[in-house]
Scaffold this active site. Structure first.
Site, PDB file in Angstrom:
ATOM      1  N   GLU A 159      38.465-109.817  38.835  1.00  0.00           N
ATOM      2  CA  GLU A 159      37.946-109.802  40.248  1.00  0.00           C
ATOM      3  C   GLU A 159      37.966-108.345  41.413  1.00  0.00           C
ATOM      4  O   GLU A 159      39.122-108.181  41.306  1.00  0.00           O
ATOM      5  CB  GLU A 159      38.068-111.243  40.837  1.00  0.00           C
ATOM      6  CG  GLU A 159      37.030-111.214  41.593  1.00  0.00           C
ATOM      7  CD  GLU A 159      36.785-112.262  43.042  1.00  0.00           C
ATOM      8  OE1 GLU A 159      36.232-112.640  42.095  1.00  0.00           O
ATOM      9  OE2 GLU A 159      37.737-112.873  43.679  1.00  0.00           O
ATOM     10  N   LYS A 190      38.201-107.360  44.515  1.00  0.00           N
ATOM     11  CA  LYS A 190      37.890-107.558  45.343  1.00  0.00           C
ATOM     12  C   LYS A 190      38.822-107.008  46.821  1.00  0.00           C
ATOM     13  O   LYS A 190      40.183-106.571  46.370  1.00  0.00           O
ATOM     14  CB  LYS A 190      38.557-109.284  45.380  1.00  0.00           C
ATOM     15  CG  LYS A 190      38.863-109.798  46.396  1.00  0.00           C
ATOM     16  CD  LYS A 190      39.170-111.848  46.361  1.00  0.00           C
ATOM     17  CE  LYS A 190      39.415-111.947  47.590  1.00  0.00           C
ATOM     18  NZ  LYS A 190      39.831-113.877  46.756  1.00  0.00           N
ATOM     19  N   LYS A 215      29.550-111.999  42.845  1.00  0.00           N
ATOM     20  CA  LYS A 215      30.522-113.287  42.960  1.00  0.00           C
ATOM     21  C   LYS A 215      30.325-113.636  45.063  1.00  0.00           C
ATOM     22  O   LYS A 215      30.476-112.615  45.461  1.00  0.00           O
ATOM     23  CB  LYS A 215      31.767-112.717  43.413  1.00  0.00           C
ATOM     24  CG  LYS A 215      32.952-113.643  44.164  1.00  0.00           C
ATOM     25  CD  LYS A 215      33.221-114.829  42.875  1.00  0.00           C
ATOM     26  CE  LYS A 215      34.245-116.013  43.461  1.00  0.00           C
ATOM     27  NZ  LYS A 215      35.269-115.620  43.730  1.00  0.00           N
ATOM     28  N   GLU A 235      30.543-123.419  40.729  1.00  0.00           N
ATOM     29  CA  GLU A 235      32.249-123.729  41.265  1.00  0.00           C
ATOM     30  C   GLU A 235      32.237-124.733  41.540  1.00  0.00           C
ATOM     31  O   GLU A 235      31.279-125.877  42.467  1.00  0.00           O
ATOM     32  CB  GLU A 235      32.477-123.093  42.343  1.00  0.00           C
ATOM     33  CG  GLU A 235      34.002-122.956  42.635  1.00  0.00           C
ATOM     34  CD  GLU A 235      33.819-121.295  43.780  1.00  0.00           C
ATOM     35  OE1 GLU A 235      33.954-120.472  43.098  1.00  0.00           O
ATOM     36  OE2 GLU A 235      34.421-121.410  45.065  1.00  0.00           O
ATOM     37  N   ASN A 243      37.723-124.862  41.017  1.00  0.00           N
ATOM     38  CA  ASN A 243      38.511-123.673  42.000  1.00  0.00           C
ATOM     39  C   ASN A 243      40.080-124.619  42.695  1.00  0.00           C
ATOM     40  O   ASN A 243      38.913-125.318  43.712  1.00  0.00           O
ATOM     41  CB  ASN A 243      37.416-123.643  43.247  1.00  0.00           C
ATOM     42  CG  ASN A 243      37.590-122.355  44.102  1.00  0.00           C
ATOM     43  OD1 ASN A 243      39.158-122.274  43.837  1.00  0.00           O
ATOM     44  ND2 ASN A 243      37.014-121.794  44.757  1.00  0.00           N
ATOM     45  N   GLU A 268      40.326-121.325  38.469  1.00  0.00           N
ATOM     46  CA  GLU A 268      39.744-120.350  39.765  1.00  0.00           C
ATOM     47  C   GLU A 268      40.868-120.421  40.655  1.00  0.00           C
ATOM     48  O   GLU A 268      41.518-121.943  41.353  1.00  0.00           O
ATOM     49  CB  GLU A 268      38.370-120.063  40.010  1.00  0.00           C
ATOM     50  CG  GLU A 268      37.706-120.265  39.623  1.00  0.00           C
ATOM     51  CD  GLU A 268      36.421-119.967  40.263  1.00  0.00           C
ATOM     52  OE1 GLU A 268      34.788-120.244  39.562  1.00  0.00           O
ATOM     53  OE2 GLU A 268      36.119-120.420  41.490  1.00  0.00           O
ATOM     54  N   SER A 269      41.455-119.666  41.302  1.00  0.00           N
ATOM     55  CA  SER A 269      42.289-119.753  42.599  1.00  0.00           C
ATOM     56  C   SER A 269      43.793-120.582  42.339  1.00  0.00           C
ATOM     57  O   SER A 269      44.004-120.979  41.517  1.00  0.00           O
ATOM     58  CB  SER A 269      41.991-120.264  43.667  1.00  0.00           C
ATOM     59  OG  SER A 269      40.748-119.833  43.799  1.00  0.00           O
TER      60      SER A 269
END
Length: 377
Positions: free
Chosen positions: A162, A164, A225, A274, A296, A331-332
């Site tokens: 990502e 970001k 995103k 998601e 997520n 994710e995360s």
């Protein structure tokens, strides 16, 4: 829901069949005088009637509820969606008294702000113009194909790295932020795909960053995103070079996801849907045509992270996911090789990682540290 009922005029390609060649394409919008079933439009200041026929979406439960007088929020709440839509012409922080909205959490704040942003963007560049721009974009690249090949090639989850700069919970993650340099470094060090943040107000991203990376010579497929609430954003992302786009089940009712999936397919794009919990996952699994699901581990309401969320959902629904041939992205909360191995063992084929890479001095070289080995490109 608003995207389906209020887009005027609808893009005819969005209503062509994508699942069955035997399904007849619907007629174009006609004047209400021509007969047919009328649907009211909420987004307009005055009632607008369109006659719509020959499409299963307009016989859906949501549209029937809408026609009976239920609000968008009540329909969404019945599906377990807690994020309300505000549809105000100004940002929630503006105004006073009864006009000053109070969001329940950061996600709701982002969505309300996004409503204002999209409304302002559409006023400057109408849907028809954005649709035309999307038609002139180069063909979309195979996002899922890139993930599948990288997973097979390296024996570890494929990486969606990502680009970001900031987040609402962590603030600025990288002061010296050059999206092209970061994207090139990620690609050089084995990223299969890239995720480009486009939200400006809360993440300091932009569609300009997406376009710049696409035009830089980077070959990785790009995920836009974005907090998508309107089909305008999908067409705009495609016009800027996106190959895939994020759809968040916590925000979008089922009908919106079905409609947006159809548009993505017609544009050749991949939709990464998601989810955060079992109820959202069950909703998404009931939708035909889903190919890519992101689990997520961070609650978008509290921003608390728990990587066991991925394992729990995969243990409960992994068989259905496998039967449907859906690829899952973790994710995360992924910072170490052990974190990656943990979600891999749970059944994910790819991971989306931002913070643990972007905060490092050399984000590209940090990929080897995240996986415990260098990835083959």
């Amino acid at each position: 829901m608003e995207s389906l009922l209020a887009a005027a005029p609808f893009h005819v390609a969005a209503f062509s069949s994508v699942s069955s060649p035997s399904t007849h394409s619907p007629s174009l919008l006609r004047s209400i005088r021509g007969g047919g079933r009328a649907v009211r439009c909420a987004a307009a200041k005055e009632a607008i009637l369109y006659a719509l026929e020959h499409d299963e979406m307009f016989n859906s439960e949501e549209v029937i509820q809408w026609e009976s007088g239920k609000t968008i929020n009540s329909i969404a709440a019945a599906q377990g969606i807690r994020i309300r839509r505000r549809c105000r012409p100004r940002y929630p922080s503006e105004g006073s008294g009864d006009d000053k909205a109070v969001p329940r959490n950061i996600l709701e704040q982002i969505v309300w702000d996004k409503e204002v942003e999209v409304s302002q963007r559409k006023a400057k560049k109408p849907l028809k113009s954005v649709v035309e721009s999307s038609e002139h974009a180069p063909p979309a690249r195979d996002f899922i194909g890139a993930l599948t090949a990288a997973h097979r090639r390296n024996g570890v989850p494929a990486l969606i790295a990502e680009v970001k700069k900031a987040s609402p919970s962590r603030g600025v993650l990288r002061e010296n932020f050059n999206p092209v340099e970061i994207a090139q470094a990620y690609e050089k060090n084995g990223a299969a795909c890239l995720s480009i943040l486009t939200d400006e107000k809360h993440f300091q991203g932009s569609f300009e960053n997406l376009e710049t990376v696409r035009n830089s010579g980077v070959q990785c497929p790009l995920l836009c995103k974005e907090f998508v609430i309107d089909i305008w954003q999908i067409y705009y992302a495609r016009s800027k070079g996106a190959d895939a786009i994020l759809l968040i089940a916590a925000v979008l009712p089922d009908l919106d996801m079905k409609y947006m999936l159809r548009i993505c397919k017609n544009l050749g794009m991949t939709a990464l849907i998601e989810v955060h919990d079992e109820k959202e996952l069950d909703r998404v699994l009931r939708i035909d045509g889903v190919e890519l699901i992101g689990i997520n581990n961070r609650s978008l309401e509290t921003f608390v992270v728990d990587t066991s969320n991925t394992r729990m959902l995969m243990e409960k629904r992994g068989d259905i996911i496998k039967e449907k041939g859906i690829l899952v992205v973790g994710e995360s909360g992924l910072f170490t090789p052990d974190d990656v191995a943990y979600v891999h063992s749970a059944g994910v084929s790819a991971v989306l990682v931002g913070e643990s890479l972007i905060k490092e001095e050399d984000p590209g070289r940090a990929i080897a540290g995240l996986f415990g080995k260098e990835l083959l490109s």
